[in-house]
Scaffold this motif. Structure first.
Motif, PDB file in Angstrom:
ATOM      1  N   PHE A  64      29.258  42.514  34.143  1.00  0.00           N
ATOM      2  CA  PHE A  64      29.211  43.869  34.680  1.00  0.00           C
ATOM      3  C   PHE A  64      30.149  43.992  35.880  1.00  0.00           C
ATOM      4  O   PHE A  64      30.886  44.969  36.003  1.00  0.00           O
ATOM      5  CB  PHE A  64      27.782  44.239  35.088  1.00  0.00           C
ATOM      6  N   LYS A  65      30.139  42.986  36.738  1.00  0.00           N
ATOM      7  CA  LYS A  65      31.002  42.995  37.913  1.00  0.00           C
ATOM      8  C   LYS A  65      32.481  42.979  37.501  1.00  0.00           C
ATOM      9  O   LYS A  65      33.310  43.680  38.075  1.00  0.00           O
ATOM     10  CB  LYS A  65      30.688  41.778  38.794  1.00  0.00           C
ATOM     11  N   VAL A  66      32.804  42.188  36.481  1.00  0.00           N
ATOM     12  CA  VAL A  66      34.181  42.103  35.980  1.00  0.00           C
ATOM     13  C   VAL A  66      34.601  43.424  35.352  1.00  0.00           C
ATOM     14  O   VAL A  66      35.692  43.935  35.615  1.00  0.00           O
ATOM     15  CB  VAL A  66      34.328  40.946  34.966  1.00  0.00           C
ATOM     16  N   ALA A  67      33.726  44.009  34.520  1.00  0.00           N
ATOM     17  CA  ALA A  67      34.043  45.279  33.859  1.00  0.00           C
ATOM     18  C   ALA A  67      34.250  46.386  34.887  1.00  0.00           C
ATOM     19  O   ALA A  67      35.161  47.221  34.754  1.00  0.00           O
ATOM     20  CB  ALA A  67      32.932  45.648  32.885  1.00  0.00           C
ATOM     21  N   LYS A  68      33.424  46.398  35.905  1.00  0.00           N
ATOM     22  CA  LYS A  68      33.547  47.401  36.962  1.00  0.00           C
ATOM     23  C   LYS A  68      34.884  47.252  37.701  1.00  0.00           C
ATOM     24  O   LYS A  68      35.562  48.237  37.989  1.00  0.00           O
ATOM     25  CB  LYS A  68      32.372  47.244  37.930  1.00  0.00           C
ATOM     26  N   ALA A  69      35.268  46.007  37.971  1.00  0.00           N
ATOM     27  CA  ALA A  69      36.538  45.759  38.645  1.00  0.00           C
ATOM     28  C   ALA A  69      37.719  46.168  37.769  1.00  0.00           C
ATOM     29  O   ALA A  69      38.686  46.765  38.246  1.00  0.00           O
ATOM     30  CB  ALA A  69      36.652  44.290  39.033  1.00  0.00           C
ATOM     31  N   ILE A  70      37.648  45.861  36.480  1.00  0.00           N
ATOM     32  CA  ILE A  70      38.735  46.232  35.569  1.00  0.00           C
ATOM     33  C   ILE A  70      38.870  47.747  35.484  1.00  0.00           C
ATOM     34  O   ILE A  70      39.989  48.280  35.486  1.00  0.00           O
ATOM     35  CB  ILE A  70      38.515  45.604  34.176  1.00  0.00           C
ATOM     36  N   ALA A  71      37.759  48.465  35.444  1.00  0.00           N
ATOM     37  CA  ALA A  71      37.807  49.923  35.407  1.00  0.00           C
ATOM     38  C   ALA A  71      38.438  50.469  36.686  1.00  0.00           C
ATOM     39  O   ALA A  71      39.254  51.398  36.641  1.00  0.00           O
ATOM     40  CB  ALA A  71      36.402  50.481  35.221  1.00  0.00           C
TER      41      ALA A  71
END
Length: 74
Positions: free
Chosen positions: A23-30
């Motif tokens: 979730f943290k990675v996906a949020k950063a990518i977005a």
């Protein structure tokens, strides 16, 4: 723009090897994808943020000892 140029311009994301939080990675990518001028590197997670700082202030021998212990290496 060719494929190689596109790959060269993508930001590098440093991840914690043992504590991957998707979730943290996906949020950063977005956040990176919506940025007008993204940085070249992003550190995600506590270890990724603190390790470079620790390496700068600790003696090399102590840093290597801690890294070996953290990664369960001899």
């Amino acid at each position: 723009m060719g494929d190689n140029q596109l790959i060269d311009t993508l930001p590098v994301i440093l991840l914690e090897p043992n504590q991957l939080n998707l979730f943290k990675v996906a949020k950063a990518i977005a956040r990176i994808a919506s940025s007008c001028s993204p940085r070249l590197r992003y550190r995600i997670g506590n270890e990724a943020q603190w390790l470079p700082r620790l390496r700068a202030i600790l003696p090399d021998k102590l840093f290597r000892f801690g890294a070996r212990k953290r990664l369960n290496l001899p």
